[in-house]
Each structure stands twice: as structure tokens, then as C-alpha cells.
Design a protein around this motif. Structure first.
Motif, short mmCIF file in Angstrom:
data_model
loop_
_atom_site.label_atom_id
_atom_site.label_comp_id
_atom_site.label_asym_id
_atom_site.label_seq_id
_atom_site.Cartn_x
_atom_site.Cartn_y
_atom_site.Cartn_z
N UNK A 115 0.84 -1.21 0.00
CA UNK A 115 0.00 0.00 0.00
C UNK A 115 0.87 1.25 0.00
N UNK A 116 1.99 1.19 0.71
CA UNK A 116 2.93 2.32 0.70
C UNK A 116 3.54 2.51 -0.68
N UNK A 117 3.94 1.40 -1.34
CA UNK A 117 4.49 1.48 -2.69
C UNK A 117 3.47 2.03 -3.69
N UNK A 118 2.21 1.66 -3.51
CA UNK A 118 1.16 2.15 -4.39
C UNK A 118 0.93 3.65 -4.19
N UNK A 119 1.12 4.14 -2.96
CA UNK A 119 1.02 5.58 -2.71
C UNK A 119 2.16 6.32 -3.42
N UNK A 245 -7.11 4.89 -1.88
CA UNK A 245 -7.53 5.42 -0.58
C UNK A 245 -8.51 4.46 0.09
N UNK A 246 -9.43 3.90 -0.69
CA UNK A 246 -10.36 2.90 -0.15
C UNK A 246 -9.62 1.68 0.37
N UNK A 247 -8.60 1.22 -0.38
CA UNK A 247 -7.81 0.07 0.06
C UNK A 247 -7.09 0.36 1.37
N UNK A 248 -6.59 1.58 1.53
CA UNK A 248 -5.93 1.98 2.78
C UNK A 248 -6.92 1.94 3.94
N UNK A 249 -8.13 2.46 3.71
CA UNK A 249 -9.15 2.48 4.77
C UNK A 249 -9.52 1.05 5.17
N UNK A 251 -7.77 -1.62 4.95
CA UNK A 251 -6.66 -2.33 5.57
C UNK A 251 -6.33 -1.80 6.97
N UNK A 252 -6.24 -0.48 7.10
CA UNK A 252 -5.75 0.09 8.35
C UNK A 252 -6.83 0.27 9.41
N UNK A 253 -8.10 0.41 9.02
CA UNK A 253 -9.16 0.64 10.03
C UNK A 253 -9.27 -0.52 11.02
N UNK A 254 -9.46 -1.78 10.55
CA UNK A 254 -9.51 -2.88 11.53
C UNK A 254 -8.17 -3.09 12.24
N UNK A 288 -12.46 -6.85 -0.38
CA UNK A 288 -12.91 -5.57 -0.93
C UNK A 288 -11.99 -4.97 -1.98
N UNK A 289 -10.68 -5.25 -1.91
CA UNK A 289 -9.76 -4.62 -2.86
C UNK A 289 -10.10 -4.92 -4.32
N UNK A 290 -10.38 -6.18 -4.71
CA UNK A 290 -10.75 -6.43 -6.11
C UNK A 290 -12.04 -5.73 -6.51
N UNK A 291 -13.00 -5.64 -5.59
CA UNK A 291 -14.26 -4.96 -5.89
C UNK A 291 -14.02 -3.47 -6.10
N UNK A 292 -13.26 -2.86 -5.19
CA UNK A 292 -12.99 -1.42 -5.29
C UNK A 292 -12.24 -1.09 -6.56
N UNK A 293 -11.18 -1.85 -6.85
CA UNK A 293 -10.41 -1.56 -8.06
C UNK A 293 -11.20 -1.89 -9.32
#
Length: 319
Positions: A115-119, A245-249, A251-254, A288-293
């Protein structure tokens, strides 16, 4: 004197979700559904990125890394959890438990790193669009991916050694669905302070560094987007970041909830809640990541539509 069995138990018992044993069968249905969706979605993404020439770009290579990480992350825990829920197969070998612990912690760290590399990828794409393909070359992408993986491996390997060499004399029942580092260490009658300190240090080192890089990247992205003269250009530039941004949320929220509730809400939040959130932490991002992307990324949507409509077009052409 402790005998050999007490020093190193041959098997451990994963008890599932405490206080909710009667509901295991019902809890298994959403877990199983999400796992099937995660497997299908991430395998589908990997297939698209491999076969579609239009997706052979740095952004999608990083997305492929994320999908691979997600597949390993959820597959290291959910099948065993379903065996506990459905068949009451709660036993797990001690070495198998250590292996599961290694994969869980390595690939959760890998998830954060990707996720950091993607940012950083979004930062280069928006702030240096003309140099994007020359900065993020294939060797750079491969090296960054390997570095992120090796970082996780090298930081997590001490977990297994520290845990393996603890003396165990407090039974062999773990109130969890998988072998978490501290859940196993708490069975020891030895001093686990080193385990606790090292675990906290690794979490802060990996999470802190990655979140710092993500924050700096998006600060620079916002500065670049705000400086654009056209509102359409600003919207178009920032829309390329929404999926990430959705992927970050997701991953990091839980992860944050689990981290802070363990340390500050240990006596107020029931153990069953901790364990459910711990499983969601490993299952929600892969689902969720495949759905979001798929929804947010036009190139992926176009590829899916073309594949799904292709046979119809060929059929009508032949007629």
C-alpha cells in the motif's frame, strides 16, 4: 522440573471464538462467503493483469503484488478457521502453528508495504507524469517488491524463534481461530516481555514507516492537484487515487481498532469482539480490494466488459 512436553507442546488447540461457540456455524457463512469472493476476485485480477496488454503498467504490477499478498494472507487463516467452525478440527501442530504465525505476520507487513508502494506510484504518476515510465521501470518495481517482502521476512523471523524457545506449562488451548504471536506466547510460563516489546516495535516500525510515507505522498499529491488550473484536471487527477484510498481504509481501520483495543480496551471489549475484528483485519482487504479496483478503475472495467462481451461479439460476427 519441566519435562519436554511442557517445554514444547506437540499440539495446540485453537478454540475458535470464545463465548460464541454455539454460533460458530452461523459465523462461518459470512467468513466462507468473503473468502470465496476474495479468492475469485484476486485470482481474477491476476488473470486480467497477466493477459491484458493495456494493464502492463506500474500501477497494475503493484496491484498484482497486493492481490498475491491478499491471497496468501487470507488463505493462511480462513481455511483453518472454517475447519474449526464446521468440523471441530481444533488441533494444530506446534511447528504448524509457528509456520502459520510466520505467514500471517509476514504478509500483513507485506500488505502495508505494498500500500505504501502504491502511494508512491500515485505520487510519481501525478507529480511527475512525463517521467512516470522512466522512474518506475520493471527493475525498480521488482526490487521494491522484493525489498518489501524481505523486510517482512527479516522482521518476523525473530517472532518464531522467540516463541519456539519459550517454556510452555499453561496448557495448550488458544482462545483464537489462528496462531497469533502473543496468543501463543501467553501460554508460556516464562518471561514474555521481550516478545511483547519486540512485537510492538515491529508494528510501530512497519506501520509507522509505511503510514508516514503514505501521508507524505498524499500531501505532495494534494499540493500538486490543488495547483492545477482546471477543475476537470483536478478531479481527473485525484480520481486515480480513490481506489487506493479505499484500500488503505479497508486495511488500516480494523488494524488500528485491533491494535488500540488490545492495549487500552482489554477489560471493556469482550474477547470475542477482539477475535472477530482480528479475522476481519485479515479477510476484509482481500475481499474488498478487487471490488474497489474493479469499480473505480476504468481500465479494469473495460477489460472485464470486453472479456464478458467477447464471445457474444464473435458469435454475432460469425452469424
Amino acid at each position: 522440573m519441566l519435562n519436554q512436553t511442557e517445554l514444547s507442546p506437540s499440539t495446540l488447540i485453537l478454540n475458535g471464538i470464545p463465548e460464541l461457540e454455539d454460533m460458530h456455524i452461523w459465523i462461518s457463512f459470512p467468513f466462507c462467503s468473503m473468502y470465496v469472493m476474495a479468492m475469485a476476485g484476486n485470482c481474477g485480477l491476476l488473470y486480467l493483469i497477466h493477459h491484458e496488454e493495456s494493464l502492463h503498467r506500474p500501477m497494475y504490477y503493484f496491484l498484482a503484488m497486493l492481490s498475491l499478498t491478499d491471497l496468501v494472507m487470507c488463505s493462511s487463516t480462513i481455511p483453518k478457521a472454517l475447519c474449526i467452525f464446521w468440523f471441530h478440527l481444533k488441533e494444530i501442530g506446534f511447528d504448524e502453528c509457528l509456520a502459520q504465525m510466520f505467514f500471517i505476520h509476514t504478509f500483513t507487513g507485506m500488505e502495508s508495504g505494498v500500500l505504501m508502494l502504491m502511494a508512491l506510484d500515485r505520487y510519481v504518476a501525478i507529480c511527475y507524469p512525463l517521467r512516470y515510465s522512466t522512474i518506475l521501470t520493471s527493475p525498480v518495481i521488482i526490487r521494491s517488491g522484493l525489498t518489501t517482502f524481505l523486510r517482512g521476512v527479516l522482521l518476523v523471523i525473530p517472532f518464531t524463534f522467540l516463541t519456539k524457545h519459550l517454556p510452555y506449562c499453561r496448557g495448550n488451548i488458544i482462545p483464537h481461530t489462528y496462531c497469533d504471536h502473543m496468543s501463543v506466547a501467553k501460554l508460556s510460563c516464562g518471561n514474555v516481555k521481550v516478545n511483547a516489546i519486540y512485537g510492538l516495535m515491529v508494528a510501530l516500525l512497519i506501520g509507522g514507516f509505511d503510514i508516514l510515507c503514505i501521508t507524505v505522498s498524499y500531501t505532495m499529491i494534494l499540493r500538486a492537484v490543488v495547483s492545477l488550473s482546471s477543475a476537470d484536471a483536478r478531479q481527473k487527477a485525484f480520481s486515480t487515487c480513490t481506489a487506493h484510498i479505499c484500500a488503505i481504509v479497508f486495511s488500516y481501520s480494523p488494524a488500528f481498532f485491533s491494535f488500540f483495543s488490545h492495549r487500552f480496551g482489554h477489560h471493556t471489549i469482550p474477547p470475542s469482539c477482539h477475535i472477530i475484528v482480528a479475522n476481519i483485519y485479515l479477510l476484509l482487504p482481500p475481499t474488498m480490494n478487487p471490488i474497489v479496483y474493479g469499480v473505480k478503475t476504468k481500465q479494469i472495467r473495460d477489460c472485464v466488459v470486453r472479456i464478458l462481451s467477447g464471445p457474444k461479439d464473435v458469435k454475432s460476427y460469425n452469424m
